[in-house]
Design a protein around this motif. Structure first.
Motif: not given
Length: 71
Positions: A5, A8, A19-22, A25-26, A28
């Motif tokens: 992951a 951010s 939030r994570l950007h994987t 997708g995002k 929260e």
């Protein structure tokens, strides 16, 4: 199974949540929610056993993060 992951955080406000950007997708993270619970809620296949962080089975790798915002 291993997941990765990108972590951010949005600009600091009283209502801002991490939030994570994987690759899927995002994600929260809700107030008071664990990272594991957030990933599972969004349908990510994360291996886990104890759900409390004790056993370490759900350990993930962070590929990149804003170091100023990671605690």
């Amino acid at each position: 199974m291993t997941s990765t992951a990108l972590a951010s955080n949005p600009p600091a406000t009283d209502t801002a949540l991490p939030r994570l950007h994987t690759a899927r997708g995002k994600v929260e993270i809700r107030a008071g929610e664990t990272l594991l619970a957030a990933l599972l809620r969004h349908g990510h296949p994360v291996e886990y056993q104890c759900r409390s962080g004790y056993c370490g089975a759900c350990r993930l790798t962070v590929d990149a993060a804003d170091q100023a915002k990671v605690h």
